[in-house]
Design a protein around this motif. Structure first.
Motif, mmCIF file in Angstrom:
data_model
loop_
_atom_site.group_PDB
_atom_site.id
_atom_site.type_symbol
_atom_site.label_atom_id
_atom_site.label_comp_id
_atom_site.label_asym_id
_atom_site.label_seq_id
_atom_site.Cartn_x
_atom_site.Cartn_y
_atom_site.Cartn_z
ATOM 1 N N SER A 1 5.657 -3.213 21.676
ATOM 2 C CA SER A 1 6.019 -4.466 20.944
ATOM 3 C C SER A 1 5.345 -4.490 19.700
ATOM 4 C CB SER A 1 6.078 -5.418 21.360
ATOM 5 O OG SER A 1 4.935 -6.399 21.664
ATOM 6 N N MET A 2 5.692 -4.986 18.336
ATOM 7 C CA MET A 2 5.099 -5.314 17.455
ATOM 8 C C MET A 2 3.880 -6.225 17.397
ATOM 9 S SD MET A 2 6.460 -6.233 13.606
ATOM 10 C CE MET A 2 7.697 -5.066 13.628
ATOM 11 N N PRO A 3 2.592 -5.762 16.948
ATOM 12 C CA PRO A 3 1.518 -6.792 16.691
ATOM 13 C C PRO A 3 2.012 -7.967 15.808
ATOM 14 C CG PRO A 3 0.738 -4.262 16.308
ATOM 15 C CD PRO A 3 2.351 -4.584 16.424
ATOM 16 N N ASP A 4 1.602 -9.127 16.451
ATOM 17 C CA ASP A 4 1.737 -10.267 15.714
ATOM 18 C C ASP A 4 1.071 -10.089 14.047
ATOM 19 O OD1 ASP A 4 2.894 -11.501 17.729
ATOM 20 O OD2 ASP A 4 1.097 -12.614 18.212
ATOM 21 N N CYS A 5 0.182 -9.538 13.671
ATOM 22 C CA CYS A 5 -0.399 -9.379 12.312
ATOM 23 C C CYS A 5 0.590 -8.547 11.642
ATOM 24 C CB CYS A 5 -1.831 -8.665 12.513
ATOM 25 S SG CYS A 5 -2.015 -7.075 13.286
ATOM 26 N N LEU A 6 1.616 -7.679 12.226
ATOM 27 C CA LEU A 6 2.334 -6.973 11.421
ATOM 28 C C LEU A 6 3.917 -7.616 11.228
ATOM 29 C CD1 LEU A 6 1.769 -3.225 12.713
ATOM 30 C CD2 LEU A 6 0.905 -4.488 10.719
ATOM 31 N N LEU A 7 3.933 -8.612 11.660
ATOM 32 C CA LEU A 7 5.233 -9.553 11.285
ATOM 33 C C LEU A 7 5.214 -9.988 9.962
ATOM 34 C CD1 LEU A 7 5.112 -11.907 14.585
ATOM 35 C CD2 LEU A 7 6.541 -9.945 14.243
ATOM 36 N N PRO A 8 6.224 -9.784 9.349
ATOM 37 C CA PRO A 8 6.405 -10.101 8.057
ATOM 38 C C PRO A 8 6.408 -11.676 7.312
ATOM 39 C CG PRO A 8 8.718 -9.700 8.949
ATOM 40 C CD PRO A 8 7.479 -9.494 9.993
ATOM 41 N N VAL A 9 5.936 -11.970 6.340
ATOM 42 C CA VAL A 9 5.868 -13.273 5.912
ATOM 43 C C VAL A 9 6.429 -12.783 4.441
ATOM 44 C CG1 VAL A 9 4.560 -15.099 4.900
ATOM 45 C CG2 VAL A 9 3.907 -14.102 7.060
ATOM 46 N N GLY A 10 7.790 -13.415 4.178
ATOM 47 C CA GLY A 10 8.453 -12.958 2.839
ATOM 48 C C GLY A 10 8.493 -11.403 3.185
ATOM 49 N N ASN A 11 8.387 -10.464 2.207
ATOM 50 C CA ASN A 11 8.324 -9.335 2.340
ATOM 51 C C ASN A 11 7.248 -8.346 2.722
ATOM 52 O OD1 ASN A 11 7.198 -9.725 -0.022
ATOM 53 N ND2 ASN A 11 8.382 -8.305 -1.483
ATOM 54 N N ARG A 12 6.190 -9.065 3.015
ATOM 55 C CA ARG A 12 4.799 -8.191 3.427
ATOM 56 C C ARG A 12 4.417 -8.941 4.916
ATOM 57 N NH1 ARG A 12 0.948 -9.944 -0.940
ATOM 58 N NH2 ARG A 12 -0.313 -8.625 -0.078
ATOM 59 N N GLU A 13 3.690 -7.868 5.382
ATOM 60 C CA GLU A 13 3.113 -8.052 6.551
ATOM 61 C C GLU A 13 1.915 -9.114 6.448
ATOM 62 O OE1 GLU A 13 3.555 -5.075 5.446
ATOM 63 O OE2 GLU A 13 4.857 -4.099 6.783
ATOM 64 N N VAL A 14 1.516 -9.672 7.652
ATOM 65 C CA VAL A 14 0.579 -10.708 7.560
ATOM 66 C C VAL A 14 -0.714 -10.072 7.238
ATOM 67 C CG1 VAL A 14 -0.578 -12.410 8.965
ATOM 68 C CG2 VAL A 14 1.722 -12.460 8.800
ATOM 69 N N LEU A 15 -0.915 -8.756 7.914
ATOM 70 C CA LEU A 15 -2.016 -8.156 7.811
ATOM 71 C C LEU A 15 -2.387 -7.746 6.441
ATOM 72 C CD1 LEU A 15 -4.790 -6.939 9.049
ATOM 73 C CD2 LEU A 15 -3.228 -5.061 9.845
ATOM 74 N N ASP A 16 -1.372 -7.139 5.790
ATOM 75 C CA ASP A 16 -1.607 -6.814 4.368
ATOM 76 C C ASP A 16 -1.891 -7.879 3.505
ATOM 77 O OD1 ASP A 16 -1.051 -4.785 2.178
ATOM 78 O OD2 ASP A 16 0.650 -5.959 1.533
ATOM 79 N N VAL A 17 -1.360 -9.076 3.474
ATOM 80 C CA VAL A 17 -2.056 -10.272 3.024
ATOM 81 C C VAL A 17 -3.368 -10.465 3.086
ATOM 82 C CG1 VAL A 17 -1.368 -12.812 2.621
ATOM 83 C CG2 VAL A 17 0.275 -11.219 2.814
ATOM 84 N N GLN A 18 -3.758 -10.385 4.141
ATOM 85 C CA GLN A 18 -5.061 -10.582 4.623
ATOM 86 C C GLN A 18 -6.056 -9.421 3.763
ATOM 87 O OE1 GLN A 18 -4.616 -10.799 8.757
ATOM 88 N NE2 GLN A 18 -4.812 -13.054 8.864
ATOM 89 N N LEU A 19 -5.583 -8.176 4.041
ATOM 90 C CA LEU A 19 -6.405 -6.985 3.647
ATOM 91 C C LEU A 19 -6.414 -7.263 1.927
ATOM 92 C CD1 LEU A 19 -5.300 -4.245 5.823
ATOM 93 C CD2 LEU A 19 -7.516 -5.598 5.812
ATOM 94 N N GLU A 20 -5.485 -7.555 1.493
ATOM 95 C CA GLU A 20 -5.295 -7.755 -0.089
ATOM 96 C C GLU A 20 -6.417 -8.833 -0.687
ATOM 97 O OE1 GLU A 20 -2.243 -8.220 -3.582
ATOM 98 O OE2 GLU A 20 -2.021 -9.614 -1.908
ATOM 99 N N ALA A 21 -6.469 -9.748 0.243
ATOM 100 C CA ALA A 21 -7.659 -11.021 -0.019
ATOM 101 C C ALA A 21 -8.713 -10.546 0.005
ATOM 102 C CB ALA A 21 -7.171 -12.112 0.807
ATOM 103 N N LEU A 22 -9.138 -9.880 1.053
ATOM 104 C CA LEU A 22 -10.320 -9.288 1.147
ATOM 105 C C LEU A 22 -10.738 -8.187 0.158
ATOM 106 C CD1 LEU A 22 -10.293 -8.801 5.089
ATOM 107 C CD2 LEU A 22 -11.791 -10.569 3.840
ATOM 108 N N GLU A 23 -9.864 -7.247 -0.039
ATOM 109 C CA GLU A 23 -10.078 -6.264 -1.151
ATOM 110 C C GLU A 23 -10.397 -6.841 -2.478
ATOM 111 O OE1 GLU A 23 -7.603 -2.473 -1.280
ATOM 112 O OE2 GLU A 23 -6.543 -3.969 -2.752
ATOM 113 N N GLN A 24 -9.760 -8.152 -2.816
ATOM 114 C CA GLN A 24 -9.889 -8.800 -4.099
ATOM 115 C C GLN A 24 -11.220 -9.254 -4.065
ATOM 116 O OE1 GLN A 24 -6.634 -11.183 -4.420
ATOM 117 N NE2 GLN A 24 -5.413 -9.607 -5.346
ATOM 118 N N CYS A 25 -11.802 -9.484 -3.030
ATOM 119 C CA CYS A 25 -13.153 -10.166 -2.868
ATOM 120 C C CYS A 25 -14.244 -9.317 -2.891
ATOM 121 C CB CYS A 25 -13.334 -11.183 -1.697
ATOM 122 S SG CYS A 25 -12.399 -12.522 -1.613
ATOM 123 N N GLY A 26 -13.940 -8.053 -2.976
ATOM 124 C CA GLY A 26 -14.926 -6.953 -2.963
ATOM 125 C C GLY A 26 -15.109 -6.240 -1.314
ATOM 126 N N VAL A 27 -14.500 -6.729 -0.615
ATOM 127 C CA VAL A 27 -14.787 -6.339 0.844
ATOM 128 C C VAL A 27 -14.175 -4.615 0.823
ATOM 129 C CG1 VAL A 27 -14.118 -6.313 3.170
ATOM 130 C CG2 VAL A 27 -14.713 -8.593 1.847
#
Length: 76
Positions: A1-27
């Motif tokens: 089954s699909m991990p919860d973090c890969l479920l879409p929110v809008g047209n993006r996966e939850v994990l992608d949204v989180q990684l983008e935010a971290l990336e923008q903070c310099g992580v």
């Protein structure tokens, strides 16, 4: 089954949204604590779909932990 973090929110996966935010903070690197049963799906998503430059390191666990127990288990 699909991990919860890969479920879409809008047209993006939850994990992608989180990684983008971290990336923008310099992580540059993150550690995903996750059940070993979803590691392959997450690795495939990261290599095939995700365009984030954040390095993802996996810390899989075998047992059915709740969040706090899983984090405690990987710290040692």
């Amino acid at each position: 089954s699909m991990p919860d973090c890969l479920l879409p929110v809008g047209n993006r996966e939850v994990l992608d949204v989180q990684l983008e935010a971290l990336e923008q903070c310099g992580v540059a690197s993150v550690c995903l604590v996750c059940p070993e049963t979803v590691v392959d799906a997450l690795r495939s998503w990261k290599s095939d779909v995700c365009s984030r430059k954040v390095e993802v390191v996996f810390a899989p666990f075998a047992e059915a932990y709740d969040t706090a127990d899983a984090l405690f288990a990987v710290r040692s």
